[in-house]
Scaffold this active site. Structure first.
Site, PDB file in Angstrom:
ATOM      1  N   CYS A  17      -7.504   3.952  -2.701  1.00  0.00           N
ATOM      2  CA  CYS A  17      -7.748   2.768  -1.874  1.00  0.00           C
ATOM      3  C   CYS A  17      -9.198   2.638  -1.433  1.00  0.00           C
ATOM      4  CB  CYS A  17      -6.819   2.792  -0.674  1.00  0.00           C
ATOM      5  SG  CYS A  17      -5.097   2.399  -1.118  1.00  0.00           S
ATOM      6  N   LYS A  20     -10.903  -0.476  -3.059  1.00  0.00           N
ATOM      7  CA  LYS A  20     -10.578  -1.848  -2.682  1.00  0.00           C
ATOM      8  C   LYS A  20     -11.821  -2.616  -2.262  1.00  0.00           C
ATOM      9  CE  LYS A  20      -5.767  -1.287  -1.225  1.00  0.00           C
ATOM     10  NZ  LYS A  20      -4.798  -1.494  -0.134  1.00  0.00           N
ATOM     11  N   ASP A  50      -0.077  -9.693   5.771  1.00  0.00           N
ATOM     12  CA  ASP A  50       1.020  -8.746   5.603  1.00  0.00           C
ATOM     13  C   ASP A  50       0.910  -7.971   4.303  1.00  0.00           C
ATOM     14  OD1 ASP A  50       3.294  -7.997   7.274  1.00  0.00           O
ATOM     15  OD2 ASP A  50       3.430 -10.140   7.712  1.00  0.00           O
ATOM     16  N   ASP A  51       1.815  -7.003   4.140  1.00  0.00           N
ATOM     17  CA  ASP A  51       1.739  -6.042   3.053  1.00  0.00           C
ATOM     18  C   ASP A  51       2.323  -6.559   1.742  1.00  0.00           C
ATOM     19  OD1 ASP A  51       0.693  -3.619   4.545  1.00  0.00           O
ATOM     20  OD2 ASP A  51       2.431  -4.133   5.756  1.00  0.00           O
ATOM     21  N   ASP A  68       0.007  -3.100  -6.544  1.00  0.00           N
ATOM     22  CA  ASP A  68      -1.173  -2.318  -6.165  1.00  0.00           C
ATOM     23  C   ASP A  68      -1.572  -1.449  -7.351  1.00  0.00           C
ATOM     24  OD1 ASP A  68      -3.202  -1.001  -4.659  1.00  0.00           O
ATOM     25  OD2 ASP A  68      -1.999  -1.279  -2.847  1.00  0.00           O
ATOM     26  N   GLY A 138       6.207  -3.376 -18.069  1.00  0.00           N
ATOM     27  CA  GLY A 138       4.846  -3.404 -17.558  1.00  0.00           C
ATOM     28  C   GLY A 138       3.899  -4.120 -18.481  1.00  0.00           C
ATOM     29  N   SER A 140      -0.299  -3.664 -20.203  1.00  0.00           N
ATOM     30  CA  SER A 140      -1.473  -2.802 -20.362  1.00  0.00           C
ATOM     31  C   SER A 140      -2.598  -3.575 -21.028  1.00  0.00           C
ATOM     32  CB  SER A 140      -1.131  -1.571 -21.200  1.00  0.00           C
ATOM     33  OG  SER A 140      -0.709  -1.962 -22.502  1.00  0.00           O
ATOM     34  N   ASP A 226       1.609  -0.479   6.599  1.00  0.00           N
ATOM     35  CA  ASP A 226       1.209   0.842   6.126  1.00  0.00           C
ATOM     36  C   ASP A 226      -0.310   0.938   6.219  1.00  0.00           C
ATOM     37  OD1 ASP A 226       0.839  -0.922   3.997  1.00  0.00           O
ATOM     38  OD2 ASP A 226       1.297   0.573   2.469  1.00  0.00           O
TER      39      ASP A 226
END
Length: 352
Positions: A17, A20, A50-51, A68, A138, A140, A226
């Site tokens: 993080c 960021k 908010d998260d 994330d 996912g 890539s 968080d």
């Protein structure tokens, strides 16, 4: 000849993080986005701090959506996958939700050993499984450096969403993990972190907030977030939302002990200084608060703990349940009526 599996991610110079964008930059960009017509089913959207986003699909059911991803902050690819996944899953827990599905987000150099990517994704998959979710696919792309994370979908009862800005005057602030992860990882990058400190940081970053969230759901919770890249003070600033003030009790802050030494040695992250520049004007440190504690409070956390605002009379019961579950939770502050100073950091607890 069978190729041996690599043990480390090459050129791991920083990540998590701390990578960021700073909150000041984000605010300037996001403020210019067109809002569009308000959808009453979008209970939480990009117009808040908010998260995750929350969209209601039935009377008692809403979808929690988040994502994330970031570059590595540790050299072991499996551990990096675990940490990145735990960090992404955390946003669902911060909203009071349950994880259901996840999708991999992968950026990877075409010429790098694919065994590294395999280990990263194995670590991520293990955390999704631990969360009780399903890894469903996912996307890539080729990139010049490694980045990994998840897009996560969860569910929550619309009547029991934990917003981050709905705290009430008098609420106790409870933090469920230790701070100092950013300082320890910074020290590790220059070979100064002790094995014990790094081990404690990794244990913290790979621990899901699932247990903490499940315990909080058994109690009254007025607000929750968080603590990640903006540090404790940055995320608390968002919780206050211009409506309230807060006091933080320095002697109650749980932190990795060596983080204080690394701060005193000026092993600081650029992200922490961005956090200080963004929210420092809203914070007053009482005399006697050491520089190292200031840095710990600004320190960006990767896969940090939950910060919950709970009614003062419930705080002891919440803490007991969290600690009984083995979490290093602490009552770190209190919400107050809005005053001239938004956040005051005092040496010890003073809310009675």
């Amino acid at each position: 000849m069978k190729q041996s599996e690599p043990e480390e991610i090459p050129f791991c110079t920083g990540g998590g993080c701390t990578a960021k964008l700073g909150p000041d930059i984000l605010e300037r960009v996001l403020s210019k986005l067109p809002k569009g017509e308000k959808d009453p089913k979008l209970l939480v959207g990009y117009d808040s701090h908010d998260d995750a986003a929350v969209y209601q699909v039935a009377e008692h059911l809403a979808i929690v959506q988040t994502l994330d991803f970031f570059p590595p902050m540790v050299e072991d690819p499996y551990l990096f996958g675990e940490i990145a996944a735990a960090n992404a899953l955390s946003d669902v827990y911060a909203m009071g939700g349950e994880v259901k599905t996840a999708l991999n987000i992968v950026c990877f150099p075409e010429k790098m050993d694919l065994n590294i990517l395999g280990k990263i994704m194995q670590g991520g998959a293990a955390k999704v499984q631990e969360a009780g979710g399903i890894l469903a696919g996912g996307h890539s792309i080729m990139d010049s450096s490694v980045k990994y994370g998840l897009s996560v979908m969860g569910t929550v009862d619309p009547a029991r969403i934990y917003a981050n800005n709905t705290g009430k005057e008098g609420d106790a602030l409870i933090l469920t993990k230790k701070l100092g992860v950013g300082l320890v990882c910074c020290a590790d990058r220059v070979g100064e972190a002790s094995e014990r400190a790094l081990g404690e940081a990794i244990k913290s970053m790979t621990t899901l907030n699932k247990t903490a969230s499940e315990i909080l759901r058994k109690h009254r919770v007025d607000a929750c977030t968080d603590v990640t890249g903006f540090g404790l003070l940055g995320h608390l600033h968002e919780m206050l939302d211009g409506r309230l003030s807060a006091r933080i009790f320095a002697d109650q802050i749980p932190f990795i002990p060596e983080a204080k030494d690394y701060a005193d040695a000026f092993l600081l992250t650029a992200a922490a200084q961005r956090n200080r520049n963004h929210v420092g004007k809203e914070v007053a440190f009482d005399s006697g608060i050491p520089f190292a504690m200031e840095e710990i409070l600004f320190d960006p956390q990767t896969s940090g703990g939950l910060l919950a605002a709970v009614p003062k009379e419930d705080a002891d019961a919440v803490l007991l349940d969290l600690r009984t579950a083995g979490l290093p939770a602490a009552r770190v502050g209190a919400l107050q009526k809005k005053g001239d100073t938004e956040i005051t950091v005092v040496p010890g607890r003073s809310d009675g």
